[in-house]
Design an enzyme around this catalytic site. Structure first.
Site, PDB file in Angstrom:
ATOM      1  N   LYS A 246       0.875  -1.179   0.000  1.00  0.00           N
ATOM      2  CA  LYS A 246       0.000   0.000   0.000  1.00  0.00           C
ATOM      3  C   LYS A 246       0.906   1.221   0.000  1.00  0.00           C
ATOM      4  CE  LYS A 246      -4.084   1.998   2.194  1.00  0.00           C
ATOM      5  NZ  LYS A 246      -3.743   3.383   1.979  1.00  0.00           N
ATOM      6  N   ARG A 251      -3.474   8.680  -5.564  1.00  0.00           N
ATOM      7  CA  ARG A 251      -4.077   7.817  -6.576  1.00  0.00           C
ATOM      8  C   ARG A 251      -4.100   8.546  -7.908  1.00  0.00           C
ATOM      9  NH1 ARG A 251      -8.081   3.868  -5.389  1.00  0.00           N
ATOM     10  NH2 ARG A 251      -8.215   2.462  -7.177  1.00  0.00           N
ATOM     11  N   ARG A 266      -7.394  11.495  -7.892  1.00  0.00           N
ATOM     12  CA  ARG A 266      -8.461  10.748  -7.243  1.00  0.00           C
ATOM     13  C   ARG A 266      -9.794  11.489  -7.317  1.00  0.00           C
ATOM     14  NH1 ARG A 266      -8.767   7.794  -1.972  1.00  0.00           N
ATOM     15  NH2 ARG A 266     -10.974   8.088  -1.699  1.00  0.00           N
ATOM     16  N   PHE A 334      -1.509  -0.720 -10.705  1.00  0.00           N
ATOM     17  CA  PHE A 334      -1.999  -1.997 -10.179  1.00  0.00           C
ATOM     18  C   PHE A 334      -3.307  -2.452 -10.817  1.00  0.00           C
ATOM     19  CE2 PHE A 334      -2.466   1.350  -6.849  1.00  0.00           C
ATOM     20  CZ  PHE A 334      -3.825   1.600  -6.998  1.00  0.00           C
ATOM     21  N   ARG A 405     -16.557   1.201  -2.171  1.00  0.00           N
ATOM     22  CA  ARG A 405     -15.665   0.864  -1.068  1.00  0.00           C
ATOM     23  C   ARG A 405     -16.157  -0.453  -0.496  1.00  0.00           C
ATOM     24  NH1 ARG A 405     -12.117   3.711   1.725  1.00  0.00           N
ATOM     25  NH2 ARG A 405     -12.723   5.774   1.002  1.00  0.00           N
TER      26      ARG A 405
HETATM   27  P1  AMP Z   1      -7.450   4.663   2.022  1.00  0.00           P
HETATM   28  O1  AMP Z   1      -7.186   5.967   1.333  1.00  0.00           O
HETATM   29  O2  AMP Z   1      -6.820   4.559   3.363  1.00  0.00           O
HETATM   30  O3  AMP Z   1      -8.916   4.277   1.978  1.00  0.00           O
HETATM   31  O4  AMP Z   1      -6.717   3.501   1.196  1.00  0.00           O
HETATM   32  C1  AMP Z   1      -7.016   3.211  -0.123  1.00  0.00           C
HETATM   33  C2  AMP Z   1      -6.041   3.933  -1.000  1.00  0.00           C
HETATM   34  O5  AMP Z   1      -4.752   3.331  -0.960  1.00  0.00           O
HETATM   35  C3  AMP Z   1      -6.370   3.875  -2.454  1.00  0.00           C
HETATM   36  O6  AMP Z   1      -7.358   4.798  -2.812  1.00  0.00           O
HETATM   37  C4  AMP Z   1      -5.043   4.190  -3.117  1.00  0.00           C
HETATM   38  O7  AMP Z   1      -4.896   5.586  -3.240  1.00  0.00           O
HETATM   39  C5  AMP Z   1      -4.026   3.704  -2.114  1.00  0.00           C
HETATM   40  N1  AMP Z   1      -3.195   2.579  -2.570  1.00  0.00           N
HETATM   41  C6  AMP Z   1      -1.880   2.453  -2.354  1.00  0.00           C
HETATM   42  N2  AMP Z   1      -1.395   1.318  -2.848  1.00  0.00           N
HETATM   43  C7  AMP Z   1      -2.428   0.660  -3.425  1.00  0.00           C
HETATM   44  C8  AMP Z   1      -2.565  -0.588  -4.100  1.00  0.00           C
HETATM   45  N3  AMP Z   1      -1.531  -1.407  -4.280  1.00  0.00           N
HETATM   46  N4  AMP Z   1      -3.808  -0.916  -4.545  1.00  0.00           N
HETATM   47  C9  AMP Z   1      -4.870  -0.101  -4.354  1.00  0.00           C
HETATM   48  N5  AMP Z   1      -4.795   1.085  -3.720  1.00  0.00           N
HETATM   49  C10 AMP Z   1      -3.600   1.469  -3.243  1.00  0.00           C
END
Ligand code: AMP
Length: 544
Positions: A246, A251, A266, A334, A405
């Site tokens: 991650k 994004r 994003r 990815f 989500r």
């Molecule tokens: P969160 O913002 O905490 O909800 O985490 C999801 C976000 O992690 C996604 O919207 C991406 O921006 C980010 N992200 C980082 N690495 C990845 C990955 N390998 N696959 C999907 N999302 C990722």
């Protein structure tokens, strides 16, 4: 259709509270609109002027609205502000002021829904010197021709919140019902098109038009999102899962058609000009038309740098090249949504991954496929050691679900719980902070409405407070005593120790010990966490 009919529809909806009733009322109204009005009305009813992906933004702050209303009603701007403060609802206040004015003047020209939309387009397109003035004149004209009830909804539309409870969910239901098409098809077309207005137009043509919808290049698609979860649960549910690092960056979505390239953030903004180095890298690594999904991080000497550096690059409009030298960005891709004319979102992830690796050999995020919790745990620690945020676990069978989500993508990271919430108001500070906003009122999303869940004052440095004042001062809609209400635009990431049930806030929940973590300039109101997420977290709390 006349705007008065739209306003009356809004008023009817505002008086309803049941979801099914609302869907029925909207579904009965939609077929009455013409082909050009339908997409406009669908967006207007959700409190939006333009669809999310559109590069057009209205860019009208509360101040311009006060000025326009003051001019039309013959009041001073202070009087307008006072009325809004007194009522705590800009729409009702403007309605009242216009009603009083109406006794002395009479109405000039009937407002048409589509004409208003055209005017909004002109406003959004005007830029540079003199654009504020021409925006002001345009809104003055609109309020000058408004009946009181029209003014109520016009003001709310301009402020970005209609307060009638029609969010995407209800609108999808209404479109399906209005045109007799399956709601899954509406949902699916929306995922590809990202514009419920256009989906409504297709739905009216029938199920077969709806089912042919494809993703198009240079029309960004919402990104698939993740829930929090655990390695054990994912393995139990899906067996072999795909694990990726991650990356703690931003994004992006990369579109390529021949020699044309675009990168979207994003929030689906076109950030191509800010990221020439990333474009160059991805352009050199591919030869085909495609849409890629990924995360870009800042690096120094091979190690990731904090997320703030990436944001600095994304938001750069001038002197981009000096920033390119200062902050090195590396993309990791990815997923792939579109390849040589074919929409791929309905394929299983394992197949998309295969096509991704073929289409672009470089910059693909390394992946581990495993059903062994220990091996995945080890991968997680490797990610943390390498300076990443944690790992993502993905169901290999899953389709790509734009904007969803769900549980098909799960994030595993060490940190305490945080929420992304919309800042809808503040209280003035005290003592030496009396000229700044001191604590901020936070809200979650719920079907087109924003419901308060708490206030945050902790974790904000003096420097942050000054920056936040500069950011919010032009978003003030109303003020009562020490409290101000903001036009909802800004998202905060906040930490908390616990979620509690609470009658004090309209959401029914409150955050215990909320802490400001950071401003999420990369997120808009539509990306903020929903009431559903909060109630889920409440149910899953350790003491439950
Ligand atoms: P969160 O913002 O905490 O909800 O985490 C999801 C976000 O992690 C996604 O919207 C991406 O921006 C980010 N992200 C980082 N690495 C990845 C990955 N390998 N696959 C999907 N999302 C990722």
């Amino acid at each position: 259709m006349r705007f008065i009919e739209f306003a009356e529809l809004c008023e009817r909806l505002e008086a309803l509270s049941g979801r099914l009733e609302m869907i029925t009322v909207v579904s009965e109204a939609l077929p009455k609109f013409s082909e050009e009005e339908l997409p406009v009305v669908v967006n207007f009813l959700m409190g939006r002027v333009f669809p999310d992906w559109s590069p057009l933004k209205l860019g009208i702050g509360p101040n311009l609205l006060y000025e326009a209303v003051a001019y039309v009603t013959g009041d001073t701007k202070e009087r307008v502000i006072e009325e809004i403060n007194r009522r705590g609802d800009a729409g009702r206040a403007v309605e009242h002021l216009i009603a009083n004015k109406e006794q002395t003047s009479f109405f000039v020209q009937e407002l048409e829904v589509f004409e208003i939309y055209r005017e909004f387009e002109r406003i959004a397109r005007s830029e540079g010197k003199g654009s504020q003035r021409s925006k002001l004149l345009a809104i003055r004209r609109l309020f000058g021709n408004s009946r009181p009830i029209e003014a109520r909804y016009l003001a709310r539309l301009l402020l970005g919140e209609l307060r009638i409870g029609i969010g995407e969910g209800n609108m999808r239901g209404a479109i399906a019902k209005a045109f007799g098409v399956p709601s899954e098809q509406v949902e699916h077309a929306y995922q590809a098109r990202n514009d419920l207005g256009q989906v409504a137009v297709l739905a009216r043509m029938g199920a077969s038009a709806l089912s042919k919808v494809q993703i198009e290049l240079f029309r960004p698609v919402k990104m698939m999102l993740a829930q929090q979860g655990t390695i054990q649960e994912m393995v139990k549910e899906h067996g072999v899962v795909a694990a990726e690092y991650k990356y703690d960056g931003s994004r992006f979505q990369f579109h390529r058609s021949g020699k044309e390239f675009r990168i979207y953030s994003r929030r689906l903004e076109d950030v191509t000009k800010a990221l020439p180095d990333v474009v160059k890298r991805l352009a050199a690594a591919t030869t085909t038309d495609l849409i890629l999904d990924g995360e870009v991080i800042a690096v120094r000497e091979g190690r990731p740098r904090p997320f703030q550096f990436v944001l600095q690059r994304f938001r750069r409009k001038h002197e981009v090249s000096s920033y390119v030298e200062e902050i090195e960005l590396v993309p990791y891709v990815f997923d792939i949504l579109f390849l040589e004319g074919e929409t791929l979102i309905d394929l299983p992830f394992s197949e998309r991954r295969r096509r991704l690796e073929q289409a672009i050999p470089a910059y693909v995020a390394p992946q581990l496929q495993s059903s062994d919790p220990e091996e995945l745990e080890e991968f997680y620690h490797r990610a943390l050691d390498a300076g990443h945020e944690g790992i993502m676990l993905k169901d290999l069978e899953s389709t790509y679900m734009p904007g969803v989500r769900g549980k098909r993508w799960v994030k595993i990271k060490p940190e305490v719980d945080t929420l992304d919430l919309v800042v809808i108001g503040a209280e003035w500070g005290e003592g030496r902070r009396a000229h700044l906003f001191g604590s901020f009122l936070l809200a979650c999303r719920s079907e087109g409405k924003l419901l308060p869940v708490g206030k945050v004052a902790t974790g904000i440095s003096d420097e942050d407070l000054a920056d936040l004042y500069a950011l919010f001062k032009d978003l003030v809609v109303s003020e009562a005593g020490k409290e101000v209400a903001f036009k909802p635009e800004v998202v905060f990431e906040v930490g908390y120790s616990e979620i509690q049930k609470s009658p004090n806030y309209e959401s029914g929940y409150a955050l215990r010990f909320p802490r400001f973590i950071r401003l999420r300039a990369d997120k808009g109101v539509e990306d903020a966490d929903s009431l559903e997420t909060i109630s889920l977290r409440f149910q899953q709390r350790p003491s439950a």
